[in-house]
Motif scaffolding. Structure first.
Motif, PDB file in Angstrom:
ATOM      1  N   GLY A  48      47.494 -74.183  60.424  1.00 51.85           N
ATOM      2  CA  GLY A  48      47.368 -73.004  59.503  1.00 51.85           C
ATOM      3  C   GLY A  48      46.425 -72.788  58.559  1.00 51.85           C
ATOM      4  N   SER A  59      41.816 -73.228  57.713  1.00 50.65           N
ATOM      5  CA  SER A  59      40.586 -73.156  58.148  1.00 50.65           C
ATOM      6  C   SER A  59      40.056 -74.631  58.373  1.00 50.65           C
ATOM      7  CB  SER A  59      39.469 -72.909  57.441  1.00 50.65           C
ATOM      8  OG  SER A  59      39.776 -71.392  56.994  1.00 50.65           O
ATOM      9  N   HIS A 116      49.432 -77.331  72.268  1.00 52.09           N
ATOM     10  CA  HIS A 116      49.549 -75.963  71.928  1.00 52.09           C
ATOM     11  C   HIS A 116      51.055 -75.523  71.232  1.00 52.09           C
ATOM     12  CE1 HIS A 116      45.557 -74.834  73.006  1.00 52.09           C
ATOM     13  NE2 HIS A 116      45.792 -75.461  74.147  1.00 52.09           N
ATOM     14  N   SER A 120      51.948 -67.737  69.625  1.00 55.67           N
ATOM     15  CA  SER A 120      51.388 -68.966  69.442  1.00 55.67           C
ATOM     16  C   SER A 120      52.541 -69.941  69.578  1.00 55.67           C
ATOM     17  CB  SER A 120      50.622 -69.220  67.673  1.00 55.67           C
ATOM     18  OG  SER A 120      51.891 -69.084  67.031  1.00 55.67           O
ATOM     19  N   GLY A 121      52.173 -71.236  69.770  1.00 54.75           N
ATOM     20  CA  GLY A 121      52.887 -72.209  69.769  1.00 54.75           C
ATOM     21  C   GLY A 121      53.265 -72.576  71.313  1.00 54.75           C
ATOM     22  N   HIS A 133      42.411 -68.875  61.938  1.00 55.12           N
ATOM     23  CA  HIS A 133      43.318 -70.138  61.984  1.00 55.12           C
ATOM     24  C   HIS A 133      44.392 -70.288  60.893  1.00 55.12           C
ATOM     25  CE1 HIS A 133      40.370 -72.082  64.193  1.00 55.12           C
ATOM     26  NE2 HIS A 133      39.397 -71.944  63.471  1.00 55.12           N
ATOM     27  N   ASN A 134      44.609 -69.342  59.818  1.00 47.91           N
ATOM     28  CA  ASN A 134      45.785 -69.337  59.033  1.00 47.91           C
ATOM     29  C   ASN A 134      47.038 -68.857  59.763  1.00 47.91           C
ATOM     30  OD1 ASN A 134      43.042 -67.784  58.032  1.00 47.91           O
ATOM     31  ND2 ASN A 134      43.878 -68.947  56.224  1.00 47.91           N
ATOM     32  N   ARG A 135      46.655 -68.260  61.104  1.00 50.44           N
ATOM     33  CA  ARG A 135      48.077 -68.028  61.705  1.00 50.44           C
ATOM     34  C   ARG A 135      47.996 -68.460  63.203  1.00 50.44           C
ATOM     35  NH1 ARG A 135      49.306 -61.701  59.939  1.00 50.44           N
ATOM     36  NH2 ARG A 135      48.945 -61.935  57.551  1.00 50.44           N
ATOM     37  N   ASN A 136      47.091 -69.657  63.251  1.00 45.61           N
ATOM     38  CA  ASN A 136      46.979 -70.275  64.587  1.00 45.61           C
ATOM     39  C   ASN A 136      46.703 -69.657  65.679  1.00 45.61           C
ATOM     40  OD1 ASN A 136      47.659 -73.060  63.364  1.00 45.61           O
ATOM     41  ND2 ASN A 136      49.593 -72.487  62.816  1.00 45.61           N
ATOM     42  N   MET A 161      44.106 -69.190  67.909  1.00 43.67           N
ATOM     43  CA  MET A 161      43.103 -69.855  68.848  1.00 43.67           C
ATOM     44  C   MET A 161      43.480 -69.536  70.163  1.00 43.67           C
ATOM     45  SD  MET A 161      40.043 -71.347  69.017  1.00 43.67           S
ATOM     46  CE  MET A 161      39.660 -72.646  67.931  1.00 43.67           C
ATOM     47  N   VAL A 162      44.840 -69.743  70.507  1.00 47.79           N
ATOM     48  CA  VAL A 162      45.291 -69.717  71.729  1.00 47.79           C
ATOM     49  C   VAL A 162      45.146 -68.184  72.561  1.00 47.79           C
ATOM     50  CG1 VAL A 162      47.483 -69.834  73.332  1.00 47.79           C
ATOM     51  CG2 VAL A 162      46.373 -71.811  71.869  1.00 47.79           C
ATOM     52  N   ASP A 207      38.886 -66.162  59.606  1.00 46.58           N
ATOM     53  CA  ASP A 207      39.885 -66.634  58.767  1.00 46.58           C
ATOM     54  C   ASP A 207      39.883 -65.714  57.495  1.00 46.58           C
ATOM     55  OD1 ASP A 207      40.115 -68.745  60.456  1.00 46.58           O
ATOM     56  OD2 ASP A 207      39.170 -70.397  59.028  1.00 46.58           O
ATOM     57  N   LYS A 267      35.310 -68.073  52.281  1.00 51.35           N
ATOM     58  CA  LYS A 267      35.459 -69.603  52.310  1.00 51.35           C
ATOM     59  C   LYS A 267      36.266 -70.136  53.373  1.00 51.35           C
ATOM     60  CE  LYS A 267      40.352 -69.932  50.191  1.00 51.35           C
ATOM     61  NZ  LYS A 267      40.855 -69.279  51.185  1.00 51.35           N
ATOM     62  N   GLY A 268      36.270 -69.537  54.557  1.00 53.80           N
ATOM     63  CA  GLY A 268      36.909 -70.273  55.791  1.00 53.80           C
ATOM     64  C   GLY A 268      35.986 -70.206  56.860  1.00 53.80           C
ATOM     65  N   SER A 269      36.221 -70.114  57.932  1.00 51.03           N
ATOM     66  CA  SER A 269      35.602 -70.354  59.457  1.00 51.03           C
ATOM     67  C   SER A 269      35.491 -68.924  60.100  1.00 51.03           C
ATOM     68  CB  SER A 269      36.223 -71.115  60.300  1.00 51.03           C
ATOM     69  OG  SER A 269      36.271 -72.484  59.699  1.00 51.03           O
ATOM     70  N   LEU A 324      32.515 -73.353  65.415  1.00 53.14           N
ATOM     71  CA  LEU A 324      32.978 -73.228  64.162  1.00 53.14           C
ATOM     72  C   LEU A 324      32.006 -72.759  63.207  1.00 53.14           C
ATOM     73  CD1 LEU A 324      35.394 -75.874  63.936  1.00 53.14           C
ATOM     74  CD2 LEU A 324      35.953 -73.577  64.466  1.00 53.14           C
ATOM     75  N   SER A 383      30.558 -71.429  59.196  1.00 54.49           N
ATOM     76  CA  SER A 383      31.020 -71.373  58.024  1.00 54.49           C
ATOM     77  C   SER A 383      29.884 -70.726  57.263  1.00 54.49           C
ATOM     78  CB  SER A 383      31.542 -72.723  57.457  1.00 54.49           C
ATOM     79  OG  SER A 383      30.627 -73.597  57.297  1.00 54.49           O
TER      80      SER A 383
END
Lengths: 287, 287
Positions: A161, A163, A188, B160-161, B188-191, B193-194, B212, B230-232, B264, B266
């Motif tokens: 959760g 970066s 995952h 996600s998950g 990435h803050n809320r996962n 990627m998937v 992000d 500040k993130g990716s 990734l 930045s």
């Protein structure tokens, strides 16, 4: 036909069994098809299998060990026993060493990977397992924490959760059965992609292997891994990375990783650990 | 030196301003350095900027619009106004069209991307923005929902998950300012990627861009994007994918994706949308 196949497995001697290392992402099916655990028993010699269960990662070793005993016995293994190793000194016990010398399959349960390494690392018991796995005499399986310990570098914990950054993951030393890889499990399911990428950024000479629940990366001795089960195996390959920020920059700075290669593999897909090649299930050569 | 730079920005006329499209991952800094919003104002003409805010994604357009008005005025923009478009019919309002023809920057706020598309898609107002962005007369920024709409295909929602699969993501049609990309925000803050990988698997002719919070992918007209904040920014590039399972297989089956390329990025890193090349910040050519 299934009967014929079962019979041919039964007739195999343990010596003729093709051993493997089964790295399981946790929460494997223990009730229905039980494909992964069934494959473990088969690769341990089927009806000739002598399986030892090492529940050292768990705080409830008897309960978790007992559950696997019943499963492996139901599957027709010849002998199943728990090696209830709770202290490092037990790893010098001649009875435990004799069991590890004689068995055809070792199963590492889930729990806490640091606890498992603390008990087993650099012990005579560990040397026996490693040497017999390497020489193809022993099939090894580990689930969850038992999977995490497979590499030389081990993920001990981490976050999600945010970066990707180097401080997101806590590393430790694993048991090194497959030193080339860094394993992450419940992958995952617990949104662990970022922590695996962060681990690989700090160890770009390794290969990241993220394994979902009820999913297994089965490593053959020839370098191929094959996917079993219902989820994904994610391969994070940094071989071609052209740029990453240096470890000495702020550990919480966002991570650069340019030209990472990533594979999402599922049931039947194969990947070669050294060649870094991937073979879809449709082109599978039956083994 | 910073004063000199500020002065040279002030002296630029809007005509000389290098326009861009700023795709912001949400939750951008509105209080401290405000780098991303400051860059938007600068690219809209700095003290000559005429900025319109479109808060149509939000259910509280006056509150959110008012907040951005104060920020852009504090930064010295010449004129800032809210175009409070709540119904499609308003997109034919001559006043709104005149504002969009005259302004040098358009800012799309967060909220609900489906709502934003519902109001703006295929309207005369939308045509004006698109045409003026394309011809380099207008700088466009969108944050959160305002970022999601940038591609032709848009992520409307998802989970996600769990193991990546095609049913994990809900797709819709976006506003298509940068048709080549599929944007995901709060990445990435809320996962997420998937869900972005799942979206790309179904649209392998597009490029996935995950942004992000407090991070921006700023697209120049020459095809380069540059990372601010500040993130990716995560680039998911399916160009070299050798295998994926067909869309007609079960939508909840785990997804195969072999040979995905991932970056990734930045702050200061650049990526070329058409060449698919990446340039680390250290090699940055000052612009």
């Amino acid at each position: 036909m299934p009967q014929l196949k079962a019979k041919s497995l039964e007739m195999r001697t343990p010596q003729a069994t093709k051993t493997a290392v089964l790295v399981i992402g946790g929460a494997e099916d223990k009730v229905h098809g039980r494909e992964i655990l069934r494959t473990f028993v088969s690769r341990s010699g089927a009806s000739n299998a002598y399986i030892t269960i090492i529940p050292s990662a768990s705080r409830e070793p008897s309960i978790i060990g007992g559950r696997y005993i019943r499963i492996f016995e139901e599957m027709g293994a010849q002998k199943v026993e728990i090696l209830d190793i709770r202290e490092r000194e037990q790893c010098e016990d001649p009875y435990i060493q004799a069991s590890l010398e004689a068995c055809s399959g070792v199963f590492l349960t889930g729990g806490d990977q640091l606890r498992l390494c603390g008990v087993l690392a650099d012990t005579p018991a560990m040397d026996i397992i490693r040497q017999r796995v390497r020489s193809g005499q022993l099939t090894l399986a580990g689930t969850s924490a038992g999977a995490a310990v497979m590499g030389h570098h081990m993920i001990a914990g981490g976050g999600s959760g945010e970066s990707p950054n180097r401080s997101l993951v806590d590393m430790a030393t694993g048991l090194g059965f497959i030193p080339e890889v860094i394993v992450d499990q419940h992958f995952h399911n617990r949104n662990r992609m970022v922590r695996l990428m962060s681990a690989i950024a700090s160890h770009p000479d390794r290969l990241g292997i993220g394994i979902d629940e009820d999913t297994c990366a089965m490593f053959e001795r020839d370098g191929w891994l094959q996917v079993l089960g219902k989820g994904s195996v994610t391969v994070v390959d940094p071989t071609e990375v052209t740029h990453t920020n240096e470890p000495h920059v702020g550990a919480t700075d966002p991570l650069n990783l340019h030209n990472l290669r990533l594979h999402l593999l599922s049931h039947g897909d194969r990947y070669h650990l050294y060649q870094r090649t991937v073979l879809p299930a449709v082109y599978r050569i039956s083994s």
